[in-house]
Scaffold this motif. Structure first.
Motif, PDB file in Angstrom:
ATOM      1  N   LYS A  49      68.993  32.308  45.963  1.00  0.00           N
ATOM      2  CA  LYS A  49      67.906  32.712  44.915  1.00  0.00           C
ATOM      3  C   LYS A  49      68.457  32.054  43.580  1.00  0.00           C
ATOM      4  N   GLY A  50      67.156  31.858  42.721  1.00  0.00           N
ATOM      5  CA  GLY A  50      67.488  31.222  41.488  1.00  0.00           C
ATOM      6  C   GLY A  50      66.372  31.526  40.593  1.00  0.00           C
ATOM      7  N   LEU A  51      66.423  30.882  39.438  1.00  0.00           N
ATOM      8  CA  LEU A  51      65.720  31.033  38.147  1.00  0.00           C
ATOM      9  C   LEU A  51      65.270  29.906  37.714  1.00  0.00           C
ATOM     10  N   VAL A 153      63.190  24.293  59.270  1.00  0.00           N
ATOM     11  CA  VAL A 153      62.145  24.600  58.228  1.00  0.00           C
ATOM     12  C   VAL A 153      62.660  25.240  57.319  1.00  0.00           C
ATOM     13  N   SER A 154      62.027  25.038  55.935  1.00  0.00           N
ATOM     14  CA  SER A 154      62.296  25.911  54.727  1.00  0.00           C
ATOM     15  C   SER A 154      61.337  26.209  53.901  1.00  0.00           C
ATOM     16  N   GLY A 155      61.276  27.105  53.195  1.00  0.00           N
ATOM     17  CA  GLY A 155      60.184  27.674  52.240  1.00  0.00           C
ATOM     18  C   GLY A 155      60.908  28.261  51.073  1.00  0.00           C
ATOM     19  N   GLN A 156      59.965  27.950  49.898  1.00  0.00           N
ATOM     20  CA  GLN A 156      60.473  28.642  48.500  1.00  0.00           C
ATOM     21  C   GLN A 156      59.046  29.342  48.081  1.00  0.00           C
ATOM     22  N   TRP A 157      59.562  30.332  47.221  1.00  0.00           N
ATOM     23  CA  TRP A 157      58.488  31.105  46.719  1.00  0.00           C
ATOM     24  C   TRP A 157      59.151  32.126  45.462  1.00  0.00           C
ATOM     25  N   THR A 158      58.103  32.247  44.597  1.00  0.00           N
ATOM     26  CA  THR A 158      58.577  33.128  43.293  1.00  0.00           C
ATOM     27  C   THR A 158      58.183  34.562  43.798  1.00  0.00           C
ATOM     28  N   TYR A 159      59.039  35.382  43.189  1.00  0.00           N
ATOM     29  CA  TYR A 159      58.703  36.920  43.507  1.00  0.00           C
ATOM     30  C   TYR A 159      58.604  37.785  42.417  1.00  0.00           C
TER      31      TYR A 159
END
Length: 169
Positions: A49-51, A153-159
Motif C-alpha cells: 500500500k502507498g500514498l 501479473v501485477s495491478g495497481q489501483w487507488t481506493y
C-alpha cells in the motif's frame, strides 16, 4: 416370482440401472477423461500500500485564534493491470480485500474541497492525495483442466482520497 422381481428392482436401483433396456456404458461415459475447467486463475503473491501526494501547502497562523483553511484540490483515481482477462483483475482485488474507485483501465480526476483547522501560533504543512495498493501474483490459464500458460501479473489501483496536516517546528 414376486421375490425375484423385488431382487431385480433392488439390483437395478443399487447399480443405477433403469427399468428399460440401455446400451452398455463405457468408462469415458462414467468418468470423464479430463477436468472440465477452462479459464484463468489468479494466485496471489504480495501486495503493498502507498500514498501519492498531489498537493501540499504550508500554512502559518500567527494569530491568537485558530485559522480555518479550505482548498479545492484535485487527485487522480485509476486502476491498471497487465492481466489477460478482467476476471483475473477481479480476483486480484478480492485477494487484497480493498476495492477500486474506478474500473480496470480507467483514469479520472477527482476534485474536492478540504478544510483544515490550524491552531493559534503554529505552522502546518497540509497535504492531499490518493491512497493506492499494488498486487503481484501469477495468472494461470487452463484448458480442459490442463495448465496451458502462466505469467507474472501485477495491478495497481487507488481506493480513497487522503489528507493530513503535519505540524512544523
Amino acid at each position: 416370482m414376486i421375490k425375484k422381481t423385488m431382487q431385480a428392482c433392488c439390483l437395478l436401483l443399487l447399480t443405477g440401472g433403469f427399468l428399460f433396456p440401455s446400451a452398455e456404458r463405457t468408462g469415458a461415459e462414467i468418468n470423464p477423461t479430463y477436468i472440465p475447467y477452462d479459464g484463468y486463475e489468479y494466485v496471489h503473491n504480495i501486495d503493498t500500500k502507498g500514498l501519492t501526494i498531489y498537493w501540499t501547502h504550508t500554512h502559518v497562523n500567527n494569530k491568537p485564534t485558530a485559522d480555518t483553511v479550505s482548498h479545492t484540490v484535485t487527485r487522480e483515481a485509476y486502476a491498471t493491470a497487465n492481466v489477460s482477462a478482467s476476471s483475473t483483475f477481479k480476483e486480484m482485488v478480492m485477494e487484497v480485500g480493498i476495492s477500486t474507485e474506478v474500473g480496470l483501465g480507467a483514469r479520472m480526476q477527482k476534485t474536492t474541497t478540504v478544510t483544515w483547522t490550524i491552531p493559534p501560533y503554529s505552522t502546518y504543512t497540509l497535504r492531499y492525495g490518493s491512497r493506492w495498493v499494488k498486487a503481484t501474483g501469477k495468472e494461470n490459464y487452463y484448458s480442459r483442466g490442463t495448465l496451458i500458460s502462466s505469467k507474472t501479473v501485477s495491478g495497481q489501483w487507488t481506493y480513497e482520497g487522503y489528507s493530513d496536516s503535519i505540524k512544523q517546528k
